[in-house]
Design an enzyme around this catalytic site. Structure first.
Site, mmCIF file in Angstrom:
data_model
loop_
_atom_site.group_PDB
_atom_site.id
_atom_site.type_symbol
_atom_site.label_atom_id
_atom_site.label_comp_id
_atom_site.label_asym_id
_atom_site.label_seq_id
_atom_site.Cartn_x
_atom_site.Cartn_y
_atom_site.Cartn_z
ATOM 1 N NE ARG A 262 -0.290 19.659 -24.816
ATOM 2 C CZ ARG A 262 -1.163 19.395 -23.847
ATOM 3 N NH1 ARG A 262 -0.970 19.856 -22.623
ATOM 4 N NH2 ARG A 262 -2.227 18.662 -24.101
ATOM 5 C CE1 TYR B 224 14.756 41.049 -27.878
ATOM 6 C CE2 TYR B 224 13.435 39.481 -26.623
ATOM 7 C CZ TYR B 224 13.716 40.126 -27.811
ATOM 8 O OH TYR B 224 12.971 39.873 -28.939
ATOM 9 C CG ASP C 234 18.903 36.656 -21.134
ATOM 10 O OD1 ASP C 234 19.740 35.981 -21.765
ATOM 11 O OD2 ASP C 234 17.869 37.121 -21.660
ATOM 12 C CE LYS D 135 18.224 36.483 -30.333
ATOM 13 N NZ LYS D 135 17.005 36.014 -29.678
#
Length: 413
Positions: A83, A137, A202, A227
């Site tokens: 982590r 989005y 973005d 993407k």
């Protein structure tokens, strides 16, 4: 040098590569995050799946944990725990930062996890207000509007950003080209309007191949790495490219919330970056061709294609968009984008369904809008499929109209 020291130095080389002369984007895409491999006698990047790492000096470990808690800087030396960081993921982060031209990048399990971390980082300092420009989005829009992380949003157009800022504004968010209308904003002008408030852009649709928002004054660059960065429809991930100060805060949020990117995903994303410029440029050339053909088709009411180019097209049809979706055979009717194969979807039904219908339409997401993510197939095959789907939709509309007229005639008679 013993093996432990060699491992330590190799890991540090990944995270903090030596300064070098600037390299072309295509060269960086292939080599960034891999510069240390030859010195280790490797060609392909290794995948480190460890969740924890041995350490026989607990006093030193305590000091490293204290240092991370103070600044969020990556711990010096070998890894500590999954982590806190992972060597494979660090390779991807290093490479993406080089491509975007930022000091650092911090990867997450998804694009939404990355955006959530940014919002949490700002709200933790008492700056809960966000100024945002639609469209975004759909899930980003929902996260802001619903206030799920305690944020409050003011929606505005680019010209209204400066007037929308408040003393508690912690972030301004835009997406350019926007999902799904492909609307573009002047990032340099927006960054100026933000003043000292960080601007988050973005950049999922454009990728650093088409634009590098940091060069235009954007402090935070967000990607749904699922993407174009991954590029093959087989990996989920998100990443924020930014300065090292903000990266430290994001690492602390990631450590506390656990939204880490899996090492295998980090490996796949690093591999995806190596072909990113080739894929984006090839798909963009096909998309520009298809946009022109769609614009000339009488069954298409309007085509949206960004000035900077790209592999995304949005178009509105005169007929029923659902019939177009049902009529494709080569193109895949599915959400997501940026894969090597072409995808089509109806935003009002899926990706932006969660946005209020009035707000959705006000942002230009009409009920007749279709979004096409162009892949690497031959343009003639794609056009044949689109033309066939438009033909099928027309035939269905004609049949329905005939039945409707007959039905009205019977009712009147």
């Amino acid at each position: 040098m013993d093996s432990a020291s060699a491992s330590t130095h190799a890991y540090d080389d990944v995270r903090r590569p030596a300064s070098r002369a600037p390299r072309a984007l295509a060269t960086e895409a292939v080599h960034a995050g891999r510069d240390d491999l030859a010195r280790q006698g490797l060609h392909a990047p290794p995948i480190d799946l460890s969740t924890t790492y041995p350490s026989f000096d607990s006093r030193a470990e305590a000091a490293r944990i204290d240092a991370f808690a103070a600044t969020g800087a990556e711990p010096e030396g070998p890894p500590v725990y999954g982590r806190l960081g992972n060597p494979t993921v660090s390779r991807f982060e290093t490479a993406l930062a080089r491509l975007e031209g930022t000091e650092s990048a911090v990867a997450f399990a998804s694009g939404m996890a990355a955006l959530s971390a940014v919002l949490l980082a700002r709200s933790a300092t008492g700056l809960r207000h966000v100024v945002a420009v639609r469209p975004l989005y759909g899930c980003s829009d929902h996260l802001l509007t619903a206030g799920l992380l305690g944020s409050e949003v003011t929606w505005t157009d680019p010209a209204g950003i400066a007037d929308a800022l408040r003393p508690d504004t912690g972030l301004v968010m835009v997406e350019s080209p926007a999902n799904p209308t492909l609307a573009e904003v002047d990032l340099r002008a927006v960054a100026h309007a933000c003043g000292s408030v960080p601007l988050l852009a973005d950049n999922t649709f454009a990728t650093p191949v088409l634009q590098r928002p940091a060069e235009q004054g954007t402090r935070l660059v967000l990607h749904s790495a699922t993407k174009y960065l991954g590029g093959h429809g087989d990996v989920l991930g998100g990443v924020v490219a930014c300065d090292e100060e903000f990266a430290g805060r994001l690492r602390q949020i990631r450590f506390a919330t656990g939204g880490v990117l899996h090492p295998l995903a980090g490996y796949l994303l690093l591999r995806g970056l190596s072909t990113l410029p080739v894929r984006v440029r090839a798909a963009s050339a096909t998309a520009a061709d298809l946009a022109g053909r769609l614009a000339a088709d009488p069954r298409v009411a309007r085509v949206h294609y960004p000035r900077i180019g790209g592999a995304m097209i949005a178009f509105e049809v005169h007929g029923d968009p659902h019939e177009v979706i049902a009529g494709v055979r080569l193109i895949t009717p599915a959400v997501s984008l940026g894969s090597v194969d072409t995808l089509i979807q109806h935003p009002a039904s899926i990706s932006h369904r969660i946005v209020d219908a009035h707000e959705r339409r006000g942002a230009g997401v009409s009920d007749r809008l279709l979004r096409l993510s162009v892949g690497l197939e031959d343009v003639e095959d794609l056009w044949d499929d689109l033309r066939g789907a438009l033909d099928a939709a027309d035939a269905t509309a004609a049949t329905d109209a005939t039945a409707d007229r007959a039905g009205r005639g019977v009712a009147v008679g």
